[in-house]
Design a protein around this motif. Structure first.
Motif, PDB file in Angstrom:
ATOM      1  N   PHE A  18       0.842  -1.196   0.000  1.00  0.00           N
ATOM      2  CA  PHE A  18       0.000   0.000   0.000  1.00  0.00           C
ATOM      3  C   PHE A  18       0.882   1.253   0.000  1.00  0.00           C
ATOM      4  CE2 PHE A  18      -3.219   2.754   2.360  1.00  0.00           C
ATOM      5  CZ  PHE A  18      -4.052   2.878   1.276  1.00  0.00           C
ATOM      6  N   LEU A  19       1.876   1.241   0.867  1.00  0.00           N
ATOM      7  CA  LEU A  19       2.801   2.382   0.954  1.00  0.00           C
ATOM      8  C   LEU A  19       3.487   2.615  -0.399  1.00  0.00           C
ATOM      9  CD1 LEU A  19       5.362   3.057   3.789  1.00  0.00           C
ATOM     10  CD2 LEU A  19       6.115   3.128   1.443  1.00  0.00           C
ATOM     11  N   LEU A  20       4.052   1.544  -0.956  1.00  0.00           N
ATOM     12  CA  LEU A  20       4.793   1.687  -2.220  1.00  0.00           C
ATOM     13  C   LEU A  20       3.877   2.117  -3.364  1.00  0.00           C
ATOM     14  CD1 LEU A  20       7.060  -1.504  -1.983  1.00  0.00           C
ATOM     15  CD2 LEU A  20       7.819   0.864  -1.791  1.00  0.00           C
ATOM     16  N   SER A  21       2.669   1.551  -3.393  1.00  0.00           N
ATOM     17  CA  SER A  21       1.750   1.862  -4.495  1.00  0.00           C
ATOM     18  C   SER A  21       1.209   3.288  -4.410  1.00  0.00           C
ATOM     19  CB  SER A  21       0.576   0.877  -4.511  1.00  0.00           C
ATOM     20  OG  SER A  21       1.072  -0.417  -4.616  1.00  0.00           O
ATOM     21  N   LEU A  22       1.189   3.836  -3.203  1.00  0.00           N
ATOM     22  CA  LEU A  22       0.755   5.235  -3.062  1.00  0.00           C
ATOM     23  C   LEU A  22       1.860   6.195  -3.477  1.00  0.00           C
ATOM     24  CD1 LEU A  22      -1.082   5.287   0.389  1.00  0.00           C
ATOM     25  CD2 LEU A  22      -2.124   5.747  -1.809  1.00  0.00           C
ATOM     26  N   GLN A  23       3.101   5.741  -3.342  1.00  0.00           N
ATOM     27  CA  GLN A  23       4.233   6.631  -3.593  1.00  0.00           C
ATOM     28  C   GLN A  23       4.701   6.644  -5.036  1.00  0.00           C
ATOM     29  OE1 GLN A  23       5.619   8.881  -1.463  1.00  0.00           O
ATOM     30  NE2 GLN A  23       3.893   8.284  -0.194  1.00  0.00           N
ATOM     31  N   TYR A  24       4.635   5.488  -5.686  1.00  0.00           N
ATOM     32  CA  TYR A  24       5.245   5.390  -7.018  1.00  0.00           C
ATOM     33  C   TYR A  24       4.216   5.205  -8.123  1.00  0.00           C
ATOM     34  CZ  TYR A  24       9.480   4.964  -4.306  1.00  0.00           C
ATOM     35  OH  TYR A  24      10.498   5.207  -3.422  1.00  0.00           O
ATOM     36  N   ARG A  25       4.353   6.022  -9.146  1.00  0.00           N
ATOM     37  CA  ARG A  25       3.468   5.951 -10.316  1.00  0.00           C
ATOM     38  C   ARG A  25       3.727   4.667 -11.113  1.00  0.00           C
ATOM     39  NH1 ARG A  25       0.550   9.397 -13.641  1.00  0.00           N
ATOM     40  NH2 ARG A  25       0.689  11.016 -12.071  1.00  0.00           N
ATOM     41  N   ASN A  26       4.999   4.265 -11.157  1.00  0.00           N
ATOM     42  CA  ASN A  26       5.381   3.096 -11.946  1.00  0.00           C
ATOM     43  C   ASN A  26       4.942   1.812 -11.240  1.00  0.00           C
ATOM     44  OD1 ASN A  26       6.663   1.098 -13.396  1.00  0.00           O
ATOM     45  ND2 ASN A  26       8.582   2.226 -13.602  1.00  0.00           N
ATOM     46  N   PHE A  27       4.045   1.082 -11.876  1.00  0.00           N
ATOM     47  CA  PHE A  27       3.463  -0.133 -11.302  1.00  0.00           C
ATOM     48  C   PHE A  27       4.544  -1.175 -10.993  1.00  0.00           C
ATOM     49  CE2 PHE A  27       1.003  -4.183 -11.925  1.00  0.00           C
ATOM     50  CZ  PHE A  27       0.153  -4.016 -10.844  1.00  0.00           C
ATOM     51  N   LEU A  28       5.631  -1.160 -11.772  1.00  0.00           N
ATOM     52  CA  LEU A  28       6.671  -2.177 -11.609  1.00  0.00           C
ATOM     53  C   LEU A  28       7.413  -2.046 -10.277  1.00  0.00           C
ATOM     54  CD1 LEU A  28       8.187  -2.313 -15.189  1.00  0.00           C
ATOM     55  CD2 LEU A  28       6.762  -4.031 -14.074  1.00  0.00           C
ATOM     56  N   ILE A  29       7.417  -0.842  -9.709  1.00  0.00           N
ATOM     57  CA  ILE A  29       8.156  -0.659  -8.453  1.00  0.00           C
ATOM     58  C   ILE A  29       7.497  -1.435  -7.303  1.00  0.00           C
ATOM     59  CG2 ILE A  29       8.951   1.040  -6.730  1.00  0.00           C
ATOM     60  CD1 ILE A  29       9.457   2.958  -9.098  1.00  0.00           C
ATOM     61  N   PRO A  30       6.197  -1.207  -7.015  1.00  0.00           N
ATOM     62  CA  PRO A  30       5.610  -2.007  -5.927  1.00  0.00           C
ATOM     63  C   PRO A  30       5.570  -3.504  -6.238  1.00  0.00           C
ATOM     64  CG  PRO A  30       3.941  -0.629  -6.979  1.00  0.00           C
ATOM     65  CD  PRO A  30       5.256  -0.182  -7.500  1.00  0.00           C
ATOM     66  N   ILE A  31       5.284  -3.837  -7.493  1.00  0.00           N
ATOM     67  CA  ILE A  31       5.202  -5.257  -7.850  1.00  0.00           C
ATOM     68  C   ILE A  31       6.596  -5.910  -7.742  1.00  0.00           C
ATOM     69  CG2 ILE A  31       4.807  -6.839  -9.811  1.00  0.00           C
ATOM     70  CD1 ILE A  31       2.237  -5.937  -8.527  1.00  0.00           C
ATOM     71  N   GLY A  32       7.590  -5.245  -8.291  1.00  0.00           N
ATOM     72  CA  GLY A  32       8.956  -5.771  -8.249  1.00  0.00           C
ATOM     73  C   GLY A  32       9.447  -5.910  -6.813  1.00  0.00           C
ATOM     74  N   ALA A  33       9.209  -4.853  -6.016  1.00  0.00           N
ATOM     75  CA  ALA A  33       9.638  -4.896  -4.615  1.00  0.00           C
ATOM     76  C   ALA A  33       8.901  -6.009  -3.869  1.00  0.00           C
ATOM     77  CB  ALA A  33       9.363  -3.544  -3.952  1.00  0.00           C
ATOM     78  N   GLY A  34       7.616  -6.141  -4.155  1.00  0.00           N
ATOM     79  CA  GLY A  34       6.803  -7.164  -3.490  1.00  0.00           C
ATOM     80  C   GLY A  34       7.300  -8.569  -3.802  1.00  0.00           C
ATOM     81  N   PHE A  35       7.497  -8.856  -5.077  1.00  0.00           N
ATOM     82  CA  PHE A  35       7.959 -10.189  -5.469  1.00  0.00           C
ATOM     83  C   PHE A  35       9.371 -10.451  -4.937  1.00  0.00           C
ATOM     84  CE2 PHE A  35       4.984 -10.843  -9.387  1.00  0.00           C
ATOM     85  CZ  PHE A  35       3.901 -10.849  -8.518  1.00  0.00           C
ATOM     86  N   GLY A  36      10.214  -9.416  -4.980  1.00  0.00           N
ATOM     87  CA  GLY A  36      11.584  -9.548  -4.467  1.00  0.00           C
ATOM     88  C   GLY A  36      11.583  -9.898  -2.984  1.00  0.00           C
ATOM     89  N   LEU A  37      10.757  -9.169  -2.219  1.00  0.00           N
ATOM     90  CA  LEU A  37      10.694  -9.415  -0.774  1.00  0.00           C
ATOM     91  C   LEU A  37      10.095 -10.789  -0.464  1.00  0.00           C
ATOM     92  CD1 LEU A  37       9.685  -5.900   0.523  1.00  0.00           C
ATOM     93  CD2 LEU A  37      11.593  -7.255   1.377  1.00  0.00           C
ATOM     94  N   TYR A  38       9.150 -11.205  -1.307  1.00  0.00           N
ATOM     95  CA  TYR A  38       8.541 -12.525  -1.094  1.00  0.00           C
ATOM     96  C   TYR A  38       9.585 -13.623  -1.317  1.00  0.00           C
ATOM     97  CZ  TYR A  38       6.102 -16.809  -2.195  1.00  0.00           C
ATOM     98  OH  TYR A  38       5.728 -18.117  -2.239  1.00  0.00           O
ATOM     99  N   ILE A  39      10.357 -13.506  -2.397  1.00  0.00           N
ATOM    100  CA  ILE A  39      11.391 -14.512  -2.680  1.00  0.00           C
ATOM    101  C   ILE A  39      12.430 -14.520  -1.557  1.00  0.00           C
ATOM    102  CG2 ILE A  39      13.285 -15.108  -4.285  1.00  0.00           C
ATOM    103  CD1 ILE A  39      11.380 -13.927  -6.535  1.00  0.00           C
ATOM    104  N   ALA A  40      12.814 -13.319  -1.110  1.00  0.00           N
ATOM    105  CA  ALA A  40      13.781 -13.226  -0.007  1.00  0.00           C
ATOM    106  C   ALA A  40      13.219 -13.898   1.250  1.00  0.00           C
ATOM    107  CB  ALA A  40      14.101 -11.763   0.272  1.00  0.00           C
ATOM    108  N   SER A  41      11.916 -13.729   1.478  1.00  0.00           N
ATOM    109  CA  SER A  41      11.282 -14.343   2.650  1.00  0.00           C
ATOM    110  C   SER A  41      11.302 -15.861   2.556  1.00  0.00           C
ATOM    111  CB  SER A  41       9.841 -13.858   2.783  1.00  0.00           C
ATOM    112  OG  SER A  41       9.823 -12.481   2.991  1.00  0.00           O
ATOM    113  N   MET A  42      11.062 -16.379   1.362  1.00  0.00           N
ATOM    114  CA  MET A  42      11.059 -17.840   1.182  1.00  0.00           C
ATOM    115  C   MET A  42      12.462 -18.405   1.418  1.00  0.00           C
ATOM    116  SD  MET A  42       8.044 -18.863   0.670  1.00  0.00           S
ATOM    117  CE  MET A  42       7.592 -17.584   1.795  1.00  0.00           C
TER     118      MET A  42
END
Lengths: 278, 257
Positions: B174-198
């Protein structure tokens, strides 16, 4: 910048002059670095919600949810304004969108999107309407329709309209007051007539005759300053009786007159004159 | 204030109509149950004995949640949160939303509430799906209706833990999507953090990863290290902190167009 109540204020300036930035500042979309914004006599910072309840706006391109129909788009905004649902059909009729049915905004042409944007701006029957180049993308017929619509709203409902444009002829046909901005600086502000007088003062007349030298001598006898431009003569704007007199003299002296053409200044020239004046 | 919030919520909810997020909720809620139901129907001859087994619901529920929590749930939460929040950037509508007579706090909370309701809807559909995995085969002759009663209370408890486990993902997306116009930033950060979590799932300090908690719930981890602290307490703290930070960044934004 001061927009008189019940006026149509044409906000003129070339691209990049700061028109949209100014309108965004008025609507609180940009943080101010200095100064104050007062709308309906209230401070925007203190009474933001009360002011926005009575304000409609269309800034740059229209804001629409592409997967929703025109009516559904209006419902999104009607929910917040809490205005009667009948207003939605009213603005759809006003903007000629009553027959769009199940077509979604993503399938609309640029002109239709612009109309929905205007419908959204009119939805809450605002006392102040802020429109940023609202006729962009409209065909000539659409431009005339929107112009007439704005005039009617202003006349019948007393809505104050602040409209920006980079086209002087467009504003000339609509506005009662104008402001001219250039590089972020307000160069002129006042009733439209005042601007038109300024324009006429700096207008010219182009003379195309069969004998340029003889024409020049004749004009110099009248103490009219003459400039040469592309094989024609340019003189400052004159009263129409004076032009008729010049034409008569030229013809009686056997000089062929091909054209006498008034050259009205475009916006850029007016800007330059205003800058020079300042 | 209450009326204003409800109006704002209604307005935000209307925006989800026919949106990718709303379809994703339905598809995400039913995908795993449909696959598992298909798998059960494929072994049709086992159904009569399975359906009278007292542990039927536990077996179905564990399998369904296992598949859901490891991949689909975090991915779905990342996508739904980002899609709903980014609606305004995508349609260039922030400038209209911010010139409506509503406070920034109302906009922020209404948007967050819509995301939460959508996720809740997904969880409800998933639970209905779990029920159908067990009950739907009874429509065929020769297959009895499950003998064991559907454990509604237990299901709600499990669902509640997964919801809390997802909250840090919601907050950060939510924070990232409110801040960045580029959809790839929240999605990329989200997937990256998920992989790191796994990757960090078996690391002793893995709890510091905000996207790890639904996997922890699936793995049955109820404590952090040697302490008695429930990982979900940390998930709630992550959510609260990130939401507060997201709110402050949102209201401080210089350009609201």
């Amino acid at each position: 910048m001061q927009v008189p109540e019940n006026s149509i204020y044409g906000f003129l300036g070339p691209n990049g002059a700061g028109k949209t930035t100014t309108l965004k500042l008025i609507l609180g979309l940009l943080k101010k670095q200095a100064g104050t914004v007062t709308v309906f006599g209230k401070s925007f910072d203190r009474d933001r919600i009360a002011i926005l309840q009575q304000t409609g706006s269309l800034i740059e391109s229209p804001s629409l949810y592409s997967q929703l129909t025109a009516l559904e788009n209006l419902k999104v905004f009607q929910a917040i304004y809490q205005c009667p649902t009948s207003y939605m059909q009213e603005v759809l009729n006003l903007t000629g969108l009553a027959d769009t049915g199940k077509k979604t905004a993503g399938q609309f042409s640029l002109g239709m999107k612009q109309r929905v944007g205007i419908a959204v701006a009119l939805l809450n029957q605002p006392k102040l309407l802020v429109l940023d180049e609202p006729t962009n993308g409209l065909d000539p017929n659409g431009i005339i329709e929107i112009r007439e619509l704005l005039k009617r709203i202003n006349r019948e409902k007393g809505t104050t309209i602040l409209i920006s444009s980079h086209l002087l002829p467009e504003i000339e046909k609509l506005a009662t007051h104008t402001g001219i901005i250039h590089k972020g600086e307000l160069l002129f502000q006042g009733p439209l007539e005042e601007l038109l007088i300024k324009r006429n003062q700096s207008s010219h007349i182009l003379l195309d005759t069969g004998n340029m030298e003889a024409t020049r001598s004749l004009l110099q006898k009248y103490k009219i300053p003459v400039q040469e431009e592309s094989g024609k003569l340019l003189i400052p704007a004159q009263p129409k009786e004076c032009i008729a007199g010049i034409n008569h003299r030229l013809v009686s002296e056997g000089i062929s007159v091909y054209a006498i053409q008034p050259i009205q200044n475009n916006l850029e020239t007016i800007f330059m004159n205003l800058i020079n004046e300042n | 204030m209450k009326t204003l919030f409800l109006s704002s919520f209604r307005s935000e909810w209307l925006k989800t109509r026919r949106s990718a997020a709303s379809w994703l909720v339905i598809a995400g809620g039913f995908l795993i149950p449909l696959i598992l139901l298909g798998a059960r129907l494929y072994q049709f001859e086992k159904l009569p004995t399975e359906n009278i087994h007292p542990q039927l619901w536990l077996n179905i529920s564990q399998r369904a949640w296992q598949y859901m929590s490891m991949l689909l749930l975090p991915m779905g939460v990342i996508l739904i949160t980002s899609l709903v929040t980014q609606t305004e950037f995508r349609n260039n509508t922030w400038k209209q939303v911010h010139t409506l007579p509503q406070s920034l706090t109302t906009i922020f909370t209404a948007k967050l509430a819509v995301i939460m309701v959508l996720l809740l809807q997904g969880f409800v559909l998933f639970n209905i799906g779990i029920y159908l995995i067990g009950a739907a085969p009874a429509l065929f002759s020769g297959v009895p209706y499950p003998a064991a009663e559907f454990p509604l209370q237990k299901s709600m408890q499990v669902t509640g833990r997964y919801i809390i486990g997802c909250l840090p993902i919601v907050a950060l997306q939510f924070l990232l999507s409110l801040q960045y116009r580029n959809f790839l930033i929240p999605i990329g950060a989200g997937f990256g953090l998920y992989i790191a979590s796994m990757i960090a799932l078996n690391w002793k300090h893995g709890y510091i990863m905000p996207y790890i908690y639904s996997a922890y719930t699936s793995a049955g981890r109820n404590t952090i290290g040697n302490s008695n602290t429930d990982p979900l307490v940390l998930a709630s703290a992550y959510f609260t902190g990130t939401i507060i930070l997201g709110y402050l960044l949102y209201i401080q934004k210089k350009d609201k167009a």
